[in-house]
Design a protein around this motif. Structure first.
Motif, PDB file in Angstrom:
ATOM      1  N   THR A   1       0.843  -1.186   0.000  1.00 20.91           N
ATOM      2  CA  THR A   1       0.000   0.000   0.000  1.00 20.91           C
ATOM      3  C   THR A   1       0.880   1.237   0.000  1.00 20.91           C
ATOM      4  O   THR A   1       2.098   1.162   0.172  1.00 20.91           O
ATOM      5  CB  THR A   1      -0.898   0.020   1.255  1.00 20.91           C
ATOM      6  OG1 THR A   1      -0.052   0.131   2.409  1.00 20.91           O
ATOM      7  CG2 THR A   1      -1.739  -1.230   1.349  1.00 20.91           C
ATOM      8  N   VAL A   2       0.228   2.382  -0.201  1.00 21.16           N
ATOM      9  CA  VAL A   2       0.947   3.658  -0.187  1.00 21.16           C
ATOM     10  C   VAL A   2       1.595   3.869   1.173  1.00 21.16           C
ATOM     11  O   VAL A   2       2.701   4.397   1.271  1.00 21.16           O
ATOM     12  CB  VAL A   2      -0.022   4.818  -0.502  1.00 21.16           C
ATOM     13  CG1 VAL A   2       0.668   6.151  -0.397  1.00 21.16           C
ATOM     14  CG2 VAL A   2      -0.632   4.644  -1.873  1.00 21.16           C
ATOM     15  N   PHE A   3       0.922   3.401   2.215  1.00 19.08           N
ATOM     16  CA  PHE A   3       1.404   3.651   3.568  1.00 19.08           C
ATOM     17  C   PHE A   3       2.633   2.807   3.921  1.00 19.08           C
ATOM     18  O   PHE A   3       3.294   3.079   4.909  1.00 19.08           O
ATOM     19  CB  PHE A   3       0.280   3.440   4.585  1.00 19.08           C
ATOM     20  CG  PHE A   3      -0.774   4.511   4.514  1.00 19.08           C
ATOM     21  CD1 PHE A   3      -0.606   5.712   5.178  1.00 19.08           C
ATOM     22  CD2 PHE A   3      -1.914   4.332   3.746  1.00 19.08           C
ATOM     23  CE1 PHE A   3      -1.556   6.707   5.103  1.00 19.08           C
ATOM     24  CE2 PHE A   3      -2.866   5.318   3.663  1.00 19.08           C
ATOM     25  CZ  PHE A   3      -2.692   6.514   4.337  1.00 19.08           C
ATOM     26  N   ASP A   4       2.940   1.797   3.106  1.00 21.71           N
ATOM     27  CA  ASP A   4       4.142   0.993   3.364  1.00 21.71           C
ATOM     28  C   ASP A   4       5.423   1.811   3.230  1.00 21.71           C
ATOM     29  O   ASP A   4       6.416   1.532   3.897  1.00 21.71           O
ATOM     30  CB  ASP A   4       4.210  -0.206   2.412  1.00 21.71           C
ATOM     31  CG  ASP A   4       3.171  -1.262   2.760  1.00 21.71           C
ATOM     32  OD1 ASP A   4       2.654  -1.221   3.898  1.00 21.71           O
ATOM     33  OD2 ASP A   4       2.878  -2.105   1.898  1.00 21.71           O
ATOM     34  N   GLN A   5       5.396   2.835   2.347  1.00 22.72           N
ATOM     35  CA  GLN A   5       6.598   3.647   2.169  1.00 22.72           C
ATOM     36  C   GLN A   5       6.949   4.413   3.444  1.00 22.72           C
ATOM     37  O   GLN A   5       8.124   4.623   3.731  1.00 22.72           O
ATOM     38  CB  GLN A   5       6.421   4.622   1.017  1.00 22.72           C
ATOM     39  CG  GLN A   5       5.333   5.672   1.245  1.00 22.72           C
ATOM     40  CD  GLN A   5       5.190   6.628   0.102  1.00 22.72           C
ATOM     41  OE1 GLN A   5       6.183   7.124  -0.401  1.00 22.72           O
ATOM     42  NE2 GLN A   5       3.954   6.875  -0.315  1.00 22.72           N
ATOM     43  N   PHE A   6       5.950   4.786   4.244  1.00 20.27           N
ATOM     44  CA  PHE A   6       6.220   5.504   5.482  1.00 20.27           C
ATOM     45  C   PHE A   6       6.841   4.573   6.522  1.00 20.27           C
ATOM     46  O   PHE A   6       7.752   4.957   7.249  1.00 20.27           O
ATOM     47  CB  PHE A   6       4.940   6.151   6.013  1.00 20.27           C
ATOM     48  CG  PHE A   6       4.243   7.009   4.990  1.00 20.27           C
ATOM     49  CD1 PHE A   6       4.919   8.063   4.382  1.00 20.27           C
ATOM     50  CD2 PHE A   6       2.942   6.754   4.615  1.00 20.27           C
ATOM     51  CE1 PHE A   6       4.296   8.846   3.433  1.00 20.27           C
ATOM     52  CE2 PHE A   6       2.308   7.531   3.673  1.00 20.27           C
ATOM     53  CZ  PHE A   6       2.987   8.580   3.074  1.00 20.27           C
ATOM     54  N   THR A   7       6.337   3.346   6.566  1.00 23.11           N
ATOM     55  CA  THR A   7       6.909   2.350   7.478  1.00 23.11           C
ATOM     56  C   THR A   7       8.347   2.054   7.091  1.00 23.11           C
ATOM     57  O   THR A   7       9.226   1.949   7.951  1.00 23.11           O
ATOM     58  CB  THR A   7       6.079   1.051   7.425  1.00 23.11           C
ATOM     59  OG1 THR A   7       4.709   1.384   7.613  1.00 23.11           O
ATOM     60  CG2 THR A   7       6.505   0.081   8.490  1.00 23.11           C
ATOM     61  N   ARG A   8       8.597   1.945   5.793  1.00 22.65           N
ATOM     62  CA  ARG A   8       9.962   1.698   5.307  1.00 22.65           C
ATOM     63  C   ARG A   8      10.898   2.844   5.652  1.00 22.65           C
ATOM     64  O   ARG A   8      12.039   2.640   6.051  1.00 22.65           O
ATOM     65  CB  ARG A   8       9.949   1.491   3.785  1.00 22.65           C
ATOM     66  CG  ARG A   8      10.199   0.077   3.358  1.00 22.65           C
ATOM     67  CD  ARG A   8      10.472  -0.061   1.884  1.00 22.65           C
ATOM     68  NE  ARG A   8       9.757   0.834   1.003  1.00 22.65           N
ATOM     69  CZ  ARG A   8       8.579   0.570   0.453  1.00 22.65           C
ATOM     70  NH1 ARG A   8       7.968  -0.557   0.709  1.00 22.65           N
ATOM     71  NH2 ARG A   8       8.005   1.441  -0.350  1.00 22.65           N
ATOM     72  N   ARG A   9      10.408   4.097   5.488  1.00 21.44           N
ATOM     73  CA  ARG A   9      11.231   5.268   5.789  1.00 21.44           C
ATOM     74  C   ARG A   9      11.641   5.260   7.262  1.00 21.44           C
ATOM     75  O   ARG A   9      12.813   5.455   7.596  1.00 21.44           O
ATOM     76  CB  ARG A   9      10.454   6.542   5.472  1.00 21.44           C
ATOM     77  CG  ARG A   9      11.261   7.817   5.670  1.00 21.44           C
ATOM     78  CD  ARG A   9      10.403   9.062   5.552  1.00 21.44           C
ATOM     79  NE  ARG A   9       9.608   9.081   4.339  1.00 21.44           N
ATOM     80  CZ  ARG A   9       8.583   9.917   4.140  1.00 21.44           C
ATOM     81  NH1 ARG A   9       8.234  10.773   5.091  1.00 21.44           N
ATOM     82  NH2 ARG A   9       7.896   9.891   3.020  1.00 21.44           N
ATOM     83  N   THR A  10      10.674   5.010   8.142  1.00 20.53           N
ATOM     84  CA  THR A  10      10.962   4.969   9.578  1.00 20.53           C
ATOM     85  C   THR A  10      11.914   3.828   9.909  1.00 20.53           C
ATOM     86  O   THR A  10      12.864   4.008  10.674  1.00 20.53           O
ATOM     87  CB  THR A  10       9.647   4.808  10.363  1.00 20.53           C
ATOM     88  OG1 THR A  10       8.746   5.842   9.979  1.00 20.53           O
ATOM     89  CG2 THR A  10       9.882   4.892  11.842  1.00 20.53           C
ATOM     90  N   ALA A  11      11.681   2.662   9.316  1.00 18.17           N
ATOM     91  CA  ALA A  11      12.534   1.505   9.595  1.00 18.17           C
ATOM     92  C   ALA A  11      13.967   1.748   9.130  1.00 18.17           C
ATOM     93  O   ALA A  11      14.926   1.397   9.833  1.00 18.17           O
ATOM     94  CB  ALA A  11      11.967   0.263   8.921  1.00 18.17           C
ATOM     95  N   ASP A  12      14.134   2.368   7.955  1.00 16.45           N
ATOM     96  CA  ASP A  12      15.486   2.644   7.444  1.00 16.45           C
ATOM     97  C   ASP A  12      16.251   3.586   8.364  1.00 16.45           C
ATOM     98  O   ASP A  12      17.410   3.347   8.696  1.00 16.45           O
ATOM     99  CB  ASP A  12      15.419   3.255   6.035  1.00 16.45           C
ATOM    100  CG  ASP A  12      14.971   2.258   4.984  1.00 16.45           C
ATOM    101  OD1 ASP A  12      14.968   1.042   5.283  1.00 16.45           O
ATOM    102  OD2 ASP A  12      14.612   2.696   3.875  1.00 16.45           O
ATOM    103  N   VAL A  13      15.594   4.674   8.782  1.00 16.52           N
ATOM    104  CA  VAL A  13      16.282   5.659   9.624  1.00 16.52           C
ATOM    105  C   VAL A  13      16.577   5.084  11.005  1.00 16.52           C
ATOM    106  O   VAL A  13      17.687   5.252  11.522  1.00 16.52           O
ATOM    107  CB  VAL A  13      15.449   6.954   9.727  1.00 16.52           C
ATOM    108  CG1 VAL A  13      16.049   7.905  10.755  1.00 16.52           C
ATOM    109  CG2 VAL A  13      15.385   7.641   8.370  1.00 16.52           C
ATOM    110  N   THR A  14      15.616   4.388  11.604  1.00 14.43           N
ATOM    111  CA  THR A  14      15.868   3.827  12.935  1.00 14.43           C
ATOM    112  C   THR A  14      16.955   2.750  12.885  1.00 14.43           C
ATOM    113  O   THR A  14      17.738   2.625  13.817  1.00 14.43           O
ATOM    114  CB  THR A  14      14.580   3.248  13.557  1.00 14.43           C
ATOM    115  OG1 THR A  14      13.969   2.362  12.639  1.00 14.43           O
ATOM    116  CG2 THR A  14      13.612   4.361  13.923  1.00 14.43           C
ATOM    117  N   ALA A  15      17.013   2.004  11.778  1.00 16.50           N
ATOM    118  CA  ALA A  15      18.088   1.003  11.633  1.00 16.50           C
ATOM    119  C   ALA A  15      19.451   1.684  11.558  1.00 16.50           C
ATOM    120  O   ALA A  15      20.419   1.229  12.176  1.00 16.50           O
ATOM    121  CB  ALA A  15      17.852   0.153  10.393  1.00 16.50           C
ATOM    122  N   GLN A  16      19.524   2.811  10.828  1.00 15.34           N
ATOM    123  CA  GLN A  16      20.790   3.550  10.748  1.00 15.34           C
ATOM    124  C   GLN A  16      21.184   4.106  12.110  1.00 15.34           C
ATOM    125  O   GLN A  16      22.361   4.074  12.484  1.00 15.34           O
ATOM    126  CB  GLN A  16      20.676   4.685   9.733  1.00 15.34           C
ATOM    127  CG  GLN A  16      20.619   4.235   8.294  1.00 15.34           C
ATOM    128  CD  GLN A  16      20.527   5.426   7.352  1.00 15.34           C
ATOM    129  OE1 GLN A  16      21.268   6.393   7.497  1.00 15.34           O
ATOM    130  NE2 GLN A  16      19.606   5.353   6.392  1.00 15.34           N
TER     131      GLN A  16
END
Length: 198
Positions: free
Chosen positions: A4-19
C-alpha cells in the motif's frame, strides 16, 4: 504481495531507525536538565517537549537535512531534535521552505516530504489523538497532512490550468496594450495638429 501507499512511510521509519541503531544513537532523546526558575518571569515554564526519534516526522526531517547538506544522518541529529522540539510536525513545512531559500512551497507542484503527496496525515491518527470534536468521529472526515494541509499534488493538471490562466492574462494584457496604444496615437495626433496650427 501487494503493498500500500502507507508501506513507504513504514519503510522510511525503519530505514532511519536502523541507521540510528547501527550508529549507536538512542531512539529516545535524553531530556535536558530543567532550567533554573527565572524570578523576573514567574510564568516561565521549564517544560521541554519530548522528542521520539522513531516517529515519521523525525525520520522525514533528518532525511531532508541529510540530503540537503550531503551528510550522514548522524550529523543532523541535534538539528532535527531542536526542530521537532520547537516546532513539532508542522515545523517540516518551515524546514522545507528554508531549504528552498525561504521561498513559499506550492505543494500542488512540489511533493510534500511528509505525506509524499497523498494529502492525508500518513500516521493515520484517530480523532481522539488529533482532538477532533466528538460529532466528527464517525463522519469519516479526513485528517489532513499537517505539512501540506491536504494540497492536491497533481502537477500535470495544475500546470495545464495555470497555462490556461496565463494565456487568458496575456490576451487581456495585449488587448489593453492595443487599446492604450490607440489612445496614445489619437492623443499624439491631436497634439501634433495643435502644434502645427499655432
Amino acid at each position: 504481495m501487494p503493498t500500500t501507499v502507507f508501506d513507504q512511510f513504514t519503510r522510511r521509519t525503519a530505514d532511519v531507525t536502523a541507521q540510528l541503531t547501527t550508529l549507536g544513537i538512542p531512539l529516545t532523546v535524553p531530556t535536558p536538565p530543567p532550567a533554573e526558575p527565572n524570578p523576573t518571569d514567574p510564568w516561565a515554564s521549564s517544560y521541554t517537549v519530548p522528542v521520539d526519534r522513531s516517529t515519521l516526522a523525525w525520520c522525514t526531517a533528518v532525511q531532508m537535512l541529510a540530503d540537503h547538506h550531503h551528510t550522514g544522518i548522524d550529523r543532523q541529529v541535534p538539528a532535527t531534535d531542536a526542530l521537532l522540539r520547537e516546532l513539532g510536525t508542522r515545523g517540516l513545512a518551515q524546514l522545507h521552505s528554508d531549504l528552498h531559500g525561504g521561498a513559499p512551497i506550492d505543494y500542488r507542484f512540489t511533493r510534500c516530504p511528509y505525506c509524499s503527496g497523498i494529502g492525508e496525515d500518513p500516521t493515520q491518527p484517530t480523532c481522539a489523538e488529533v482532538g477532533c470534536p466528538p460529532q466528527y468521529e464517525f463522519a469519516g472526515h479526513e485528517h489532513l497532512c499537517p505539512v501540506c494541509h491536504g494540497d492536491d499534488y497533481q502537477p500535470q493538471w495544475f500546470a495545464e490550468e495555470h497555462m490556461t490562466e496565463l494565456a487568458e492574462l496575456l490576451a487581456d494584457a495585449i488587448a489593453k496594450s492595443e487599446e492604450r496604444d490607440s489612445l496614445r496615437y489619437r492623443i499624439r495626433t491631436l497634439l501634433r495638429r495643435r502644434t502645427v496650427r499655432t
